[in-house]
Enzyme design. Structure first.
Site, PDB file in Angstrom:
ATOM      1  N   GLU A   1      28.159  34.493  45.006  1.00 35.96           N
ATOM      2  CA  GLU A   1      27.982  34.434  43.556  1.00 35.96           C
ATOM      3  C   GLU A   1      28.825  33.316  42.930  1.00 35.96           C
ATOM      4  O   GLU A   1      29.775  33.576  42.192  1.00 35.96           O
ATOM      5  CB  GLU A   1      28.363  35.780  42.934  1.00 35.96           C
ATOM      6  CG  GLU A   1      27.480  36.924  43.378  1.00 35.96           C
ATOM      7  CD  GLU A   1      27.989  38.295  42.956  1.00 35.96           C
ATOM      8  OE1 GLU A   1      27.227  39.268  43.066  1.00 35.96           O
ATOM      9  OE2 GLU A   1      29.170  38.387  42.521  1.00 35.96           O
TER      10      GLU A   1
ATOM     11  N   CYS B   1      47.213  28.656  14.357  1.00 35.41           N
ATOM     12  CA  CYS B   1      48.552  29.090  13.939  1.00 35.41           C
ATOM     13  C   CYS B   1      49.213  29.904  15.039  1.00 35.41           C
ATOM     14  O   CYS B   1      49.536  31.092  14.878  1.00 35.41           O
ATOM     15  CB  CYS B   1      48.464  29.893  12.646  1.00 35.41           C
ATOM     16  SG  CYS B   1      47.944  28.892  11.246  1.00 35.41           S
TER      17      CYS B   1
END
Length: 473
Positions: A314, A392
């Site tokens: 995968e 921030c």
């Protein structure tokens, strides 16, 4: 250019580049080059992409992604043919999924691994054959299971005992025979970041080895269910075959035991193949990993005296990760003097118009990235920089440490490579920033894969925003 000097604030692995404009082919997409000093990807100049789509923008080299997918399918097919079996390659949608990318993978002959109803819906919208889809998840809802069975999903990866009852009920009600794999918590984990190691005993995924025989017997007893085999995922950003080898040995010993009661046609060894983000990363070539895994599986099956099963893998990051580049525009440039053992040194902070909202991996995993000026070349001596986001948060860092030409300035376009995987997928609207667009480039053309979000998009989801505000430019 004068001989560059190492900044004492630089991490030990980071080399001062002889040329701070260079593009390491191990890190950048296959089509990345400089023309007239400017970065081009897929034949499109960085300035053209920024002018057309704005910044930040995720850029995906379509030809590079397709080449990597085809290469993985080819080398694993060849390697496992050498031990007398076949391979199923599932593209891991969680790395990055759009309707367009799902179509690329289907065209190339890959299968698809999804882990939510949203990913499954995108796959179906792309026209992906549901019989070639594997459905993961540690907390699948009854609704998700019923929708998957209804659509004819090829396999559901059983993560807990309760799911078995839900799948059985859904299959009986629809009169179908549903294929099941079982995710096994093998106890093997890769040497990666703590949160990336997903096969330890004390974690949310999978079932312990000792519980597997009883669950397999329950599946085999039901005419509406088919036991497809075992599944393992040992982590992410893995550079060699050692972890895969140990997981294969443990699962094949369990497989030998289960074969006494019936067929175990497949063995899924998961994904997690690593890529290079910086000059310090040195993953083994994917062909070497494929051959190494095949040798281990073949030898272990011979030792146990069992037939070699069909093997599934995968990959996600290793296909789409290196194909991606994120473009930003540089804003504030700030030199910060930092005390060192021998005195002091300067770290140059270069702030950009994105950050942890479009790439949270540095904050989540301590991930390291590289950076180059995209809009021009420069002969200025390299300077140590830290590329910071505009959020921030003091920890809002995109690139912890790299060297750029010392004349980097406001308005420069910066390019961060290897952002094709787990950047858009993990993106957020922190500080109410819209998620950037995703653009595919190929042969001198570009097209949108995913539209970027506007302020109006964010306001439309706010139930208390006025209609006028929801149409904000």
């Amino acid at each position: 250019m004068t001989s560059p000097t190492t900044n004492p604030l630089a991490p030990a692995w980071l080399r001062v580049p002889a040329d701070a404009n260079s593009l390491d082919p191990a890190i950048w997409p296959g089509s990345a080059t400089r023309r007239g000093g400017e970065l081009t990807v897929g034949g499109i100049r960085a300035s053209e992409l920024a002018a057309t789509y704005g910044t930040p923008v995720y850029v995906v080299d379509e030809a590079d992604a397709r080449r990597r997918a085809a290469e993985i399918l080819g080398v694993f097919t060849d390697a496992f043919a050498g031990i007398g079996t076949t391979v199923k390659v599932y593209y891991a949608a969680k790395a990055f999924l759009s309707v367009g990318v799902a179509r690329w993978m289907q065209e190339l002959g890959l299968r698809l691994d999804v882990a939510s109803d949203g990913e499954f819906a995108v796959a179906l919208a792309a026209g992906f054959d549901p019989a070639r889809i594997g459905y993961h998840g540690n907390n699948k809802s009854v609704r998700e299971i019923e929708a998957a069975v209804e659509a004819g999903v090829g396999s559901i990866i059983l993560d807990n005992r309760a799911e078995l009852d839900h799948v059985l009920r859904a299959a009986r009600e629809r009169g179908v025979r549903q294929g099941l794999r079982i995710r096994v918590n093998s106890g093997v984990h890769a040497s990666t970041h703590e949160f990336l190691a997903t096969a330890r005993e004390d974690q949310k995924f999978g079932l312990p080895v000792q519980d597997i025989p009883e669950i397999v017997a329950a599946i085999r007893a039901e005419p509406n269910l088919t036991f497809l085999g075992l599944h393992s995922h040992i982590g992410s950003q893995i550079f060699d075959t050692a972890g895969f080898g140990e997981a294969a040995r443990r699962l094949l010993e369990l497989q030998a035991e289960l074969l006494e009661g019936g067929p175990v046609p497949e063995l899924n060894l998961g994904g997690g193949f690593g890529i290079a983000y910086t000059v310090a990363d040195d993953p083994a070539p994917i062909g070497d990993i494929a051959r190494g895994m095949a040798e281990i599986v073949g030898a272990e099956c011979a030792r146990l005296g069992i037939p070699v099963p069909v093997v599934a893998i995968e990959p996600g990051r290793s296909i789409i990760g290196p194909a991606g580049v994120t473009l930003y525009e540089a804003g504030t440039i700030k030199d910060v003097r930092v005390e060192t053992d021998g005195g002091s040194a300067v770290r140059r902070y270069v702030s950009v118009d994105g950050g942890m909202s479009d790439n949270p991996r540095p904050e989540l995993y301590g991930a390291e990235y590289s950076v180059r000026i995209a809009s021009r070349e420069s002969s200025a001596e390299p300077a140590l920089v830290r590329v910071a986001g505009k959020h921030c948060e003091s920890g809002d860092i995109v690139v912890n440490a790299d060297y750029l030409p010392g004349d980097v300035r406001t308005g420069d376009l910066l390019a961060v490579p290897a952002t094709g995987a787990y950047c858009w997928s993990l993106a957020s609207n922190y500080n109410h920033l819209g998620r950037p667009p995703v653009v595919a480039v190929r042969d001198g053309s570009s097209r949108l894969l995913v539209r970027g979000e506007t302020i109006a998009d964010l306001l439309r989801r706010d139930a208390d925003a006025t209609p006028a505000a929801q149409e904000a430019p």
